[in-house]
Design an enzyme around this catalytic site. Structure first.
Site, PDB file in Angstrom:
ATOM      1  N   GLU A   4       0.807  -1.218   0.000  1.00 17.18           N
ATOM      2  CA  GLU A   4       0.000   0.000   0.000  1.00 17.18           C
ATOM      3  C   GLU A   4       0.839   1.267   0.000  1.00 17.18           C
ATOM      4  O   GLU A   4       0.321   2.365  -0.233  1.00 17.18           O
ATOM      5  CB  GLU A   4      -0.928   0.010   1.224  1.00 17.18           C
ATOM      6  CG  GLU A   4      -1.975  -1.095   1.252  1.00 17.18           C
ATOM      7  CD  GLU A   4      -3.084  -0.891   0.237  1.00 17.18           C
ATOM      8  OE1 GLU A   4      -3.127   0.190  -0.392  1.00 17.18           O
ATOM      9  OE2 GLU A   4      -3.906  -1.795   0.072  1.00 17.18           O
ATOM     10  N   GLU A  61       7.950 -21.713   7.549  1.00 10.48           N
ATOM     11  CA  GLU A  61       8.283 -20.829   8.666  1.00 10.48           C
ATOM     12  C   GLU A  61       9.413 -21.385   9.525  1.00 10.48           C
ATOM     13  O   GLU A  61      10.009 -20.664  10.323  1.00 10.48           O
ATOM     14  CB  GLU A  61       7.058 -20.538   9.529  1.00 10.48           C
ATOM     15  CG  GLU A  61       6.643 -21.620  10.485  1.00 10.48           C
ATOM     16  CD  GLU A  61       5.625 -21.090  11.496  1.00 10.48           C
ATOM     17  OE1 GLU A  61       5.859 -21.307  12.693  1.00 10.48           O
ATOM     18  OE2 GLU A  61       4.627 -20.473  11.104  1.00 10.48           O
TER      19      GLU A  61
END
Length: 274
Positions: free
Chosen positions: A81, A112
Site C-alpha cells: 500500500e 516458517e
C-alpha cells in the site's frame, strides 16, 4: 518445548463448540475489544520504531517486513500500500513471507521453520542502514528469526512485532513491540486477536513514518498516485479544497502536472504568489 503465550487456551472459550452463533460472535467481539488497549500499552516502543524508520528513510535506508503465515501476509499487505498511498518507490517498503509469493494464498509446509531461507532473504534484500521488522505472533518462527539475525549482522536496525515478550524474536531485536492480547478464542489461532493487533501496529509504523517524513499535508495524501477513477476524484477534491479552485480548474491543474497533487498545489501557490 515450552508452550508460548499464543498457544494458551482461553478459559472463556472452553465450551466453544456448544455455543450458539450469537454466543460465538459476542465472545469474539468481547475478545477483540481488548486489542486496542494492548496496542496502546506498546505505543512507546512503536514510537521508537517509527522514529528509527524515519531516520533510516532520511539517510537513504529502507523498510523491510519479514513474516510467516498470517504475519507475513499482513507485512506484504502493508508494504504493497505504500507506493499508491504515499507515492514512494516500490523498493522503499517491501514485505517478505516465508515460502514466497505462493504462500500469500496457500500454506507452504515447513516454510516458517526455515531459518536459512530467512537469512538468505535478508542477505539479498537488506543493507546497512535499513530497518527490518520481524513479525511473528509467537516470536518463534525460525524464518523470521533467521532474517532478523542476518539483518543485524549486515548493520540494519531490527524491530520485533510479537505477542510474547520472552520469545527469541523479542529478545533478539533492537526494539521489541510486544502486544499482549492474551489467548485466542480458538486456541493457537493467531490470525484472530494477534492478527488484528499486528495489523494495527503495522498501520501505525508505516503511516506515522510517512507522515513524519513529509509525505502528507495535514491529513491529506498529497503524494498519492491517481491511478483510477476513485483516486483521481480524490486528487481533484484535494486540489480544489486546498487551492480554493473549482473542480474544472483543479482537474486542469492536475492534468498539467501529470496528476501529481503535490506539484499541482505548488504550481497553484506560485501563481497566487505572483
Amino acid at each position: 518445548m515450552s508452550e508460548g503465550r499464543t498457544e494458551a487456551r482461553n478459559p472463556r472459550a472452553s465450551a466453544l463448540s456448544t455455543f450458539s452463533t450469537n454466543e460465538i460472535l459476542e465472545l469474539m467481539n468481547d475478545e477483540d475489544a481488548q486489542v486496542p488497549t494492548a496496542v496502546r500499552a506498546a505505543i512507546p516502543q512503536i514510537a521508537h520504531a517509527v522514529d528509527t524508520i524515519v531516520t533510516s528513510f532520511a539517510n537513504g535506508g529502507r523498510l523491510r517486513y519479514v513474516g510467516a503465515g498470517t504475519s507475513g501476509r499482513l507485512g506484504v499487505l502493508d508494504a504493497s500500500e505504500a507506493p499508491p498511498t504515499f507515492g514512494v518507490a516500490p523498493d522503499l517498503v517491501r514485505g517478505f513471507i516465508a515460502g514466497g509469493d505462493e504462500a500469500l494464498r496457500n500454506a507452504i509446509e515447513g516454510a516458517e521453520d526455515d531459518a536459512g531461507a530467512g537469512a538468505r532473504e535478508a542477505r539479498e534484500w537488506v543493507r546497512s542502514g535499513d530497518v527490518l521488522v520481524g513479525i511473528s505472533a509467537s516470536g518463534r518462527a525460525r524464518y523470521v528469526i533467521g532474517a532478523l539475525v542476518m539483518a543485524r549482522e549486515i548493520g540494519a536496525r531490527t524491530v520485533a512485532v510479537t505477542c510474547d515478550a520472552s520469545s527469541p524474536l523479542a529478545t533478539g531485536a533492537d526494539i521489541a513491540i510486544v502486544i499482549d492480547v492474551g489467548p485466542e478464542v480458538l486456541a493457537g489461532s493467531s490470525r484472530l486477536k494477534a492478527g488484528t493487533a499486528t495489523k494495527l501496529v503495522l498501520n501505525m509504523l508505516s503511516t506515522a513514518a510517512m507522515i513524519r517524513s513529509g509525505r502528507t499535508k495535514g491529513d491529506l495524501m498529497i503524494d498519492l498516485r491517481a491511478t483510477n477513477t476513485k483516486l483521481r476524484d480524490r486528487a481533484v477534491r484535494i486540489v480544489r479544497d486546498e487551492a480554493g479552485l473549482d473542480e474544472d480548474a483543479a482537474r486542469a491543474a492536475l492534468e498539467a502536472n501529470g496528476w501529481s497533487v503535490r506539484r499541482a498545489l505548488d504550481a497553484t501557490e506560485k501563481r497566487t504568489a505572483r
